[in-house]
Scaffold this motif. Structure first.
Motif, PDB file in Angstrom:
ATOM      1  N   UNK A 648       0.821  -1.206   0.000  1.00  0.00           N
ATOM      2  CA  UNK A 648       0.000   0.000   0.000  1.00  0.00           C
ATOM      3  C   UNK A 648       0.861   1.265   0.000  1.00  0.00           C
ATOM      4  N   UNK A 649       2.015   1.199   0.649  1.00  0.00           N
ATOM      5  CA  UNK A 649       2.891   2.359   0.763  1.00  0.00           C
ATOM      6  C   UNK A 649       3.673   2.634  -0.517  1.00  0.00           C
ATOM      7  N   UNK A 650       4.035   1.596  -1.238  1.00  0.00           N
ATOM      8  CA  UNK A 650       4.882   1.747  -2.422  1.00  0.00           C
ATOM      9  C   UNK A 650       4.157   2.521  -3.524  1.00  0.00           C
ATOM     10  N   UNK A 651       4.948   3.076  -4.443  1.00  0.00           N
ATOM     11  CA  UNK A 651       4.354   3.766  -5.594  1.00  0.00           C
ATOM     12  C   UNK A 651       3.492   2.806  -6.392  1.00  0.00           C
ATOM     13  N   UNK A 652       3.985   1.577  -6.553  1.00  0.00           N
ATOM     14  CA  UNK A 652       3.240   0.514  -7.226  1.00  0.00           C
ATOM     15  C   UNK A 652       3.323  -0.733  -6.343  1.00  0.00           C
ATOM     16  N   UNK A 653       2.220  -1.156  -5.781  1.00  0.00           N
ATOM     17  CA  UNK A 653       2.183  -2.392  -5.009  1.00  0.00           C
ATOM     18  C   UNK A 653       1.781  -3.537  -5.913  1.00  0.00           C
ATOM     19  N   UNK A 654       2.631  -4.571  -5.983  1.00  0.00           N
ATOM     20  CA  UNK A 654       2.402  -5.686  -6.914  1.00  0.00           C
ATOM     21  C   UNK A 654       2.221  -6.970  -6.113  1.00  0.00           C
ATOM     22  N   UNK A 655       1.030  -7.534  -6.154  1.00  0.00           N
ATOM     23  CA  UNK A 655       0.731  -8.773  -5.434  1.00  0.00           C
ATOM     24  C   UNK A 655       0.857  -9.973  -6.369  1.00  0.00           C
ATOM     25  N   UNK A 656       1.163 -11.114  -5.785  1.00  0.00           N
ATOM     26  CA  UNK A 656       1.266 -12.337  -6.550  1.00  0.00           C
ATOM     27  C   UNK A 656      -0.131 -12.935  -6.787  1.00  0.00           C
ATOM     28  N   UNK A 657      -0.421 -13.299  -8.026  1.00  0.00           N
ATOM     29  CA  UNK A 657      -1.746 -13.816  -8.350  1.00  0.00           C
ATOM     30  C   UNK A 657      -1.932 -15.267  -7.988  1.00  0.00           C
ATOM     31  N   UNK A 658      -0.852 -16.066  -7.969  1.00  0.00           N
ATOM     32  CA  UNK A 658      -0.968 -17.503  -7.704  1.00  0.00           C
ATOM     33  C   UNK A 658      -0.843 -17.788  -6.219  1.00  0.00           C
ATOM     34  N   UNK A 659       0.238 -17.332  -5.611  1.00  0.00           N
ATOM     35  CA  UNK A 659       0.458 -17.657  -4.205  1.00  0.00           C
ATOM     36  C   UNK A 659       0.150 -16.492  -3.272  1.00  0.00           C
TER      37      UNK A 659
END
Length: 903
Positions: A648-659
């Motif tokens: 949430x803090x990062x400029x772009x938060x990237x979550x993993x779709x599989x795990x």
């Protein structure tokens, strides 16, 4: 009775639970080994509250929709619509409002799923728990758990609260969602030193994690928001959403254009009044100028371009959750990436087997049961080697994992390490399907560090053992060598211990195997079975790097993007993977190292050390804060609950779709569908293309608007009638310019898009050179329009105005080709490389022909039919606009090299 975690009696801080003994924990909690009484539990529930996460008030659908109108440019358009309606230009007002509403609907449809992080965290909590109350085993709603409850944990269950372990039998917990640790963690009772990192607190089980093996029991020490899980939820709540660079730049542009529109309109009205023109006429001229200055189609074109870009990114496995984020990816200067599953396959793989006879390399990666066994790079038949065959058979029989082919590929059911051994055996042609059921098992635990299964084989029984190789060597008296069992000499034992150390130093997870035919008549106990073993060898296991990750990191290097690996795994493994991928780093930093440094020291160290291991959620937030001070645009990947605040803090938060957990996905701006680092880099490339195209059509639209402005003001100063009426300006801005600008947003990426350094997010979308180009081209277009108007207005005003109206569109259609590239002429980028733009040009001409020749359009837009000669004249007058741009680009390439991309 003590207060809940986060406070204790008298307001003092809570104890470090992991540093206490079981007796001290029991005393601190005022707990009972036979469980709380029902009355005591109810009283504590009233005092401390339920075991749930505190919720933030969620935005309604209406609030999300209304947020789409926060842009300064949108506000200015709404004001322009209101003014148009007030002066009787209802058609103009309706056209502007339709564009504004369509733009809002597009943004709303993309953003409704945003802001659900706490809901996702709440869903991850278990719905029930098994406790001991009033001396009896009971299943209760997990929300009713209180501090001091005695909870029973069993395999497959979610841990319902933070628990201090007092009993454990082969208890293992998957803590990846909380700590990032890639392997299940052994849990055992007993106190630990104060300050033991979260990932190493073996006497604690944390809410939201999962029991993968064994069973145990323990006292609840924290519930709800006081758990580690809840603490991270609190961190996420306190982090405000940041405005993207594109949104900030568009707001700045909107403010500038608004002020310019007001200033020019006021000035022209004053000049007109001084020329003794009528006030109403000059007010209409002022409205026309305001409409001409503001590119009404810009917000819609930006939104549509970003929406199209989102679909393109989805094809590249990047699921964008918020519209502006797709463009922000292009400004990323630092990628903080997880290791497991992102840079690696998240599929543990046996890569070497060392028997007393030889070392064998095993090819193939992941869970696909295909590969070769190599000795000195020459393939061998693994079943023809007695020592290798026996080793693989033992690790297959002493194993709980199974391999299955499902839709989408091969999958392991069981722990990753055991799965790697099963796959290695399958590669050799061995299968669990051919094995009988064991007649006895001694389970693995962290104290014994080994597991044993006993099988009936022939007339006797054989014990198969696997575990920590140094432990097995200590319990072995013999070794399988040269196809037979021989005594294990001290020299051979030392050689094997040296091999274990060598494998570990290379970042491999090392596991040994041994066996023993059991003498008849002995009692089967741990001590009688697991002794006098025959050592068979050891396996080196690794989570292999993704084959495309090394190239992606190299591409980041050429694009000026810094890559930092942040993982919960141990430093040695992380450093090995970094080295294999070509990620240059001076050693590795642990979470403890970070805590010992000041911010300035950490900032300096991050310049050279790109591997961070054993880190917590707070550590990640601190790294983001420090990098942000240098105006870095940071992309942070994550998959666990512990990653939610950083995402949430990062400029772009990237979550993993599989795990990835729901918590990570809902806190993110983007979901990586395939969990692959290379897809992030592909997304960055697409983001750079999007920003370049937004810059292209923004400058194109503004140059067109300057042309309209010059035509209107120039005609006014020359004492001519109004050269363009407001509805004609709207037609140009919303329809013809809108079509070509949108097609310009589909321009392919320039060939060197990933050889440029990231752009400065603070840099305005309009540079000094951009303003110069906009003014020059705009003045040219405006003067051409006045020239066309001058020859006809005294003869036929409607035809003269139609010639000016149509001429300006023709000139702008030539001009749009200039903006396909700021650096390369058409012959370098390919005239037909953007077919959508050619179709848009033809479509705009066709629409203008309708406006000119269909009577109903003549009525609404004040147009008159033109002759073929009129069209030919306009085409000839506009051609130099394109030729001048081509000559300029060719000269610049020959004399001074290529212009900067942002020029």
């Amino acid at each position: 009775m003590p207060a809940p975690t986060g406070e204790s009696a008298g307001g003092s801080p809570p104890p470090d639970w992991h540093a206490l003994s079981a007796a001290e924990v029991q005393r601190e909690l005022d707990a009972d080994p036979s469980g709380l009484s029902t009355g005591d539990a109810e009283e504590r529930l009233q005092r401390y509250g339920p075991n749930v996460l505190r919720e933030e008030e969620r935005e309604s659908r209406l609030q999300v929709f209304l947020r789409q109108f926060k842009s300064v440019l949108i506000v200015i358009l709404i004001i322009a619509a209101a003014v148009s309606f007030f002066v009787g230009e209802a058609l103009d007002a309706a056209a502007i409002l339709i564009i504004v509403i369509l733009n809002a609907l597009l943004g709303y449809s993309q953003e409704w799923q945003a802001g659900e992080a706490i809901e996702a965290l709440k869903k991850m909590l278990v719905q029930h728990a098994v406790v001991v109350r009033d001396g009896e085993r009971r299943e209760i709603d997990a929300a009713a758990l209180v501090r001091g409850d005695l909870v029973l944990l069993d395999m497959g269950e979610r841990v319902p609260a933070d628990i201090y372990i007092v009993e454990a039998t082969s208890l293992q917990v998957d803590e990846a969602p909380l700590t990032g640790e890639s392997s299940p963690v052994d849990k055992t009772p007993g106190s630990l030193p104060v300050g033991t990192p979260l990932a190493e607190r073996r006497n604690m089980a944390f809410a939201g994690t999962t029991v993968t093996n064994g069973h145990g029991r323990g006292f609840v020490v924290a519930t709800g928001m006081q758990t580690e899980f809840g603490r991270i939820a609190g961190l996420s709540q306190r982090i405000a959403d940041e405005t993207t660079p594109l949104a900030r730049q568009m707001d700045r542009l909107g403010r500038d254009l608004g002020l310019i529109a007001l200033g020019i309109a006021a000035l022209v009205v004053v000049v007109g009044l001084l020329q003794q023109r009528e006030l109403l006429e000059m007010f209409l001229v002022g409205v026309s100028l305001a409409v001409a200055v503001i590119p009404e189609g810009l917000p819609a074109v930006v939104t549509l371009t970003l929406a199209i870009g989102i679909k393109t990114m989805m094809r590249r496995n990047c699921l964008i959750r918020h519209l502006p984020v797709s463009e922000t990816l292009g400004a990323v200067s630092v990628i903080c990436t997880d290791k497991t599953g992102t840079l690696t396959r998240n599929e543990m793989t046996v890569v070497r087997v060392r028997t007393a006879d030889t070392e064998v390399a095993v090819t193939g990666a992941g869970y696909l049961p295909m590969g070769e066994f190599l000795v000195e790079e020459r393939p061998i038949d693994p079943l023809a080697d007695p020592g290798l065959r026996q080793f693989l058979r033992t690790v297959l029989l002493c194993n709980h994992a199974t391999l299955a082919l499902e839709e989408g590929g091969w999958r392991i059911f069981g722990t990753p390490t055991e799965g790697a051994l099963v796959v290695a055996a399958e590669k050799a042609g061995l299968s669990r399907d051919d094995a009988p059921e064991p007649v006895k098992e001694f389970s693995f635990n962290s104290t014994r560090k080994r597991m044993t299964t006993v099988y009936r084989e022939g007339e006797g029984n054989v014990a198969h053992v696997k575990g920590a190789p140094e432990v097995l060597l200590a319990r072995s008296s013999r070794v399988f060598l040269g196809g037979s069992v021989v005594p294990l000499t001290d020299e051979l034992r030392d050689a094997l211990l040296a091999e274990i150390e060598r494998y570990a130093s290379q970042g491999l997870r090392v596991l040994g195997a041994a066996c023993r035919p059991l003498p008849a008549g002995i009692e089967w106990t741990v001590d009688t079975v697991e002794t006098d073993l025959v050592f068979l060898g050891l396996a080196g296991i690794v989570d292999p790097p993704r084959p495309e990750a090394a190239e992606a990191i190299r591409l980041c290097r050429s694009a000026g993007i810094d890559v930092i690996m942040i993982t919960g795994d141990n430093p040695l493994t992380a450093s090995t993977i970094a080295r294999d991928l070509g990620l240059s780093s001076e050693g590795a930093m642990t979470g403890a190292d970070l805590e010992a440094m000041t911010d300035d020291e950490l900032k300096e160290r991050l310049r050279t050390t790109k591997v961070l291991s054993r880190v917590t959620a707070e550590h990640k937030l601190r790294v983001i804060d420090i990098l942000s001070r240098d105006r870095e645009v940071i992309a942070m990947t994550g998959d666990g609950v512990n990653d939610a605040p950083a995402l949430k803090k990062a400029s772009i938060g990237i979550a993993m779709g599989i795990k990835g957990t729901d918590a990570a996905k809902e806190s993110s701006d983007m979901v990586l569908v395939d969990d692959n680092f290379a897809s992030i880099v592909a997304g960055v490339e697409e983001g750079r293309r999007e920003y370049d195209n937004i810059a292209r059509f923004t400058r194109y639209l503004l140059s067109s608007n300057v042309g309209e402005l010059v035509a209107i003001v120039g005609a006014l100063l020359l004492g001519l009638p109004l050269i363009l009426i407001p509805v004609q300006i709207l037609w140009i801005n919303l329809v013809t310019d809108g079509l070509t600008a949108l097609a310009l947003g589909l321009e392919p990426a320039e060939r060197d898009v990933m050889q440029r350094r990231p752009r400065d997010p603070q840099e305005a979308i309009l540079t000094r050179n951009a303003y110069l180009v906009i003014l020059i081209l705009g003045i040219w277009l405006g003067l051409l329009t006045i020239y066309v108007f001058l020859g006809l207005y005294e003869v036929d005003l409607d035809r003269a105005r139609t010639m000016a109206f149509t001429g300006l569109i023709v000139f702008e259609l030539y001009n749009v080709l200039n903006f396909r590239s700021f650096r390369f002429p058409l012959h370098r980028i390919g005239f037909f490389s953007n077919p959508a733009l050619l179709l848009a040009i033809l479509g705009s001409l066709a629409l203008q022909a309708l406006v000119v020749y269909v009577p109903v359009f003549n009525l609404f837009l004040g147009t008159a039919p033109l002759t073929l000669a009129d069209w030919g004249l306009l085409a000839l007058l506009g051609l130099p606009v394109l030729l001048a741009g081509e000559v300029y680009k060719n000269l610049r390439l020959r004399l001074g090299g290529e212009a900067p991309a942002s020029d």
